[in-house]
Design an enzyme around this catalytic site. Structure first.
Site, mmCIF file in Angstrom:
data_model
loop_
_atom_site.group_PDB
_atom_site.id
_atom_site.type_symbol
_atom_site.label_atom_id
_atom_site.label_comp_id
_atom_site.label_asym_id
_atom_site.label_seq_id
_atom_site.Cartn_x
_atom_site.Cartn_y
_atom_site.Cartn_z
ATOM 1 N N HIS A 10 0.885 -1.147 0.000
ATOM 2 C CA HIS A 10 0.000 0.000 0.000
ATOM 3 C C HIS A 10 0.930 1.205 0.000
ATOM 4 O O HIS A 10 2.048 1.085 0.502
ATOM 5 C CB HIS A 10 -0.799 -0.068 1.323
ATOM 6 N N LYS A 36 9.866 7.712 -3.084
ATOM 7 C CA LYS A 36 8.817 8.487 -2.422
ATOM 8 C C LYS A 36 7.492 7.725 -2.381
ATOM 9 O O LYS A 36 7.098 7.122 -3.382
ATOM 10 C CB LYS A 36 8.638 9.824 -3.163
ATOM 11 N N ASP A 147 -10.341 9.266 4.163
ATOM 12 C CA ASP A 147 -9.248 9.191 3.199
ATOM 13 C C ASP A 147 -9.783 8.811 1.836
ATOM 14 O O ASP A 147 -10.981 8.965 1.564
ATOM 15 C CB ASP A 147 -8.166 8.224 3.698
ATOM 16 N N ASP A 346 -1.488 6.888 5.529
ATOM 17 C CA ASP A 346 -1.467 5.427 5.653
ATOM 18 C C ASP A 346 -0.236 4.868 6.363
ATOM 19 O O ASP A 346 -0.289 3.759 6.890
ATOM 20 C CB ASP A 346 -1.638 4.788 4.274
HETATM 21 FE FE LIG Z 1 -6.037 5.304 4.638
#
Ligand SMILES: [Fe+2]
Length: 582
Positions: A10, A36, A147, A346
């Site tokens: 993720h 990044k 989000d 995250d």
């Molecule tokens: Fe999230």
């Protein structure tokens, strides 16, 4: 008892280690692999966490992963039946997540069958909420996570008291404030993952001319427990194509697929390409985007406050990085205290999942408050010295001096006050995307041309993006119209009108600053630097931007030296070493 939290496969992959309820280390994988927003499995971050805690894999009792592929199965089946590509994508995710045990064992060349740790899956937004509440100073609080999408939800809210969170409701795919913001960001010609920041900066240059139309793009929804919203789906394509995320750089860099539909161009004119100039229409669209986000986000918070009667709120998820909206919470909602931990996005899921296991699953009492953001790697005097020698910095015309505590802040402050640009590298690296005084570039906030100088010489950012001020916490109210702490740069407040011309460089065009309030307890050395600058100039503020140059923030002294030499900084403080031009 040791709990390893892992955000894997993720964007912003990261690891955190919690030992007997105390956070010991937390870091994003990008700081090590130098990609990044790196995704994939955070092997290097995990190795760092275990090494810092003095543990081996067999000492880990629990592994917490912030993903539950079984959450919202009914909604997933509904979309999978309509979109075969979506079903294939889900299947791939499931395969990856069932391999976390194997991937972890492989990091340490171990046999997965011999791992003694218990593995836990924590739903994405529950991990977000846990990441904010369980490390907050609050005994009771309302919670909101918002989000793009995680475990097929975009938003979740509830309350928490002591070591328990209670979820009230959630909003599922395809409705999402994060996707709304990303879609318009793409339409405005900023296609990269993470570009939403740029558009937030752009918004201050426009008027919300299109706000009435944007109310069709995100609508309040009275059905979602009275606190929801829905997207005007005509403007989007993700509900038809699936939430497409592909990966570049050998699976390490997230690339977000196109989110907006042709309806956007029909209503607001052609989409901007990245090469096209930015016109007033684009500024006004960005302003309308931000204005509608604030209406919905602050509207949800108002209802949450009314329903719960609570005065404190914890926020998480990418939307919680919208410092402009966060700064308005105090005037537009009944909430008086707001906590946003530094890795609200995250990466923060790694600590959220770990704390969810510690409190919610194991029932352990609270014993930890995150009072600073310095949970990343640090380097000894010897390591720093070796890096300086290896770089042969003197050959480039610099002198190297080792200074004591008092001299380092005084001399650094004098360099800044002369209008020079200083790299400032100290102690443990920051957790989260903001440089907060340990991997920072600092400069004089009083100079109107400093923003342009920094951009020309080092950062090469778009000129409409603001730089941030770091201020002595005790002086906040004197310079800003709010004094609620902002230790992690997650709030923007108005600079007092009579002070704006004193700090033009970090004051945005709308008169706000995305400030970091610095206490002596949280970062004594950075506090002393700003204090010394105040003694020299009367201004208790320095301009603070991240120590990097189109790359992840520097982590090691070697990277700081490289960045220093590559760009045109004037001086560099590495721990106790001051490197300056002869
Ligand atoms: Fe999230």
């Amino acid at each position: 008892m040791n709990i390893l939290g892992i955000n894997a496969y993720h964007g912003n992959s990261a690891a955190a280690i919690v030992c007997d309820g105390k956070l010991v280390a937390a870091v994003e994988e990008e700081r090590f692999n130098r990609v990044k927003y790196a995704a994939g499995f955070p092997a290097l971050a995990i190795q760092y966490c275990l090494k810092t805690a003095g543990l081996t894999l067999k000492d880990i009792d629990h592994v917490a992963v912030p993903r539950n592929p079984y959450a919202r199965l009914a909604t997933k089946f509904f979309y999978a039946a309509r979109m075969p590509s979506f079903a294939r994508e889900r299947a791939k995710v499931l395969v990856k997540f069932t391999g976390v045990r194997e991937a972890l064992a492989a990091v340490f060349d171990s046999d997965p069958a011999k791992l003694v740790a218990t593995f836990h899956r924590v739903e994405h937004h529950k991990a977000h909420l846990a990441s904010a509440f369980f490390v907050s100073p609050f005994e009771r609080a309302a919670l909101l996570s918002a989000d793009g999408l995680g475990d097929f939800a975009s938003t979740m809210w509830g309350t928490a008291a002591g070591n328990r969170m209670k979820i009230a409701d959630a909003i599922a795919f395809p409705h999402s404030l994060g996707i709304y913001y990303s879609a318009v960001t793409q339409y405005l010609g900023f296609p990269k993952f993470g570009d939403e920041y740029k558009v937030m900066g752009l918004a201050a240059y426009g008027e919300p001319e299109y706000l009435p139309a944007f109310r069709d793009i995100v609508k309040f929804d009275p059905h979602a427990n009275g606190n929801g919203f829905r997207l005007g789906l005509d403007y989007f394509i993700h509900h038809r194509t699936g939430p497409e995320m592909t990966w570049a750089d050998a699976g390490k860099t997230p690339v977000q697929g196109k989110l907006y539909s042709d309806e956007m161009s029909k209503r607001f004119g052609p989409a901007r390409t990245p090469a096209e100039p930015i016109e007033q229409r684009h500024y006004n669209l960005a302003s309308s985007l931000q204005a509608r986000l604030e209406e919905v986000y602050l509207g949800m918070l108002k209802k949450l406050a009314a329903r719960t009667g609570l005065k404190a709120v914890c926020l998480a998820g990418g939307v919680a990085f919208n410092c402009v909206a966060n700064g308005k919470i105090f005037d537009t909602t009944p909430f008086e205290q707001v906590f946003v931990q530094p890795a609200a996005g995250d990466a923060g899921l790694a600590i959220g999942a770990a704390y969810h296991v510690w409190h919610q699953k194991l029932g352990k009492p609270r014993s930890f408050v995150m009072e600073h953001s310095y949970w990343g790697p640090e380097f000894s005097r010897e390591e720093t010295h070796r890096a300086i020698d290896a770089n042969d910095i003197r050959r480039h015309g610099f002198t190297v001096e080792e200074c004591d505590e008092d001299a380092i802040s005084r001399r650094a402050a004098a360099i800044i006050a002369e209008g020079k640009i200083l790299g400032w590298f100290q102690g443990r690296a920051e957790w989260g995307p903001r440089a907060l005084g340990n991997r920072s570039i600092v400069a004089d906030p009083r100079r109107p041309d400093m923003k342009e100088i920094l951009n020309r010489r080092i950062k090469r950012r778009e000129i409409f993006r603001p730089f941030a001020p770091s201020i002595l916490a005790e002086s906040t109210g004197e310079w800003f119209e709010k004094s609620h702490p902002s230790p992690f740069m997650t709030f923007a407040y108005s600079v007092r009108p009579e002070k704006r011309n004193q700090i033009p460089a970090p004051t945005h065009v709308d008169g706000t600053g995305r400030l970091q309030t610095v206490t002596c307890e949280a970062n004594p050395r950075y506090w002393r630097l700003i204090k010394a600058f105040e003694q020299a100039t009367g201004v208790p503020i320095v301009l603070n931007t991240s120590f990097n140059d189109n790359e992840p923030i520097v982590c090691r002294p070697e990277e700081a030296l490289d960045c220093f030499l590559r760009t045109q900084m004037d001086a560099l403080v590495l721990g106790d070493f001051l490197i300056s031009k002869q």
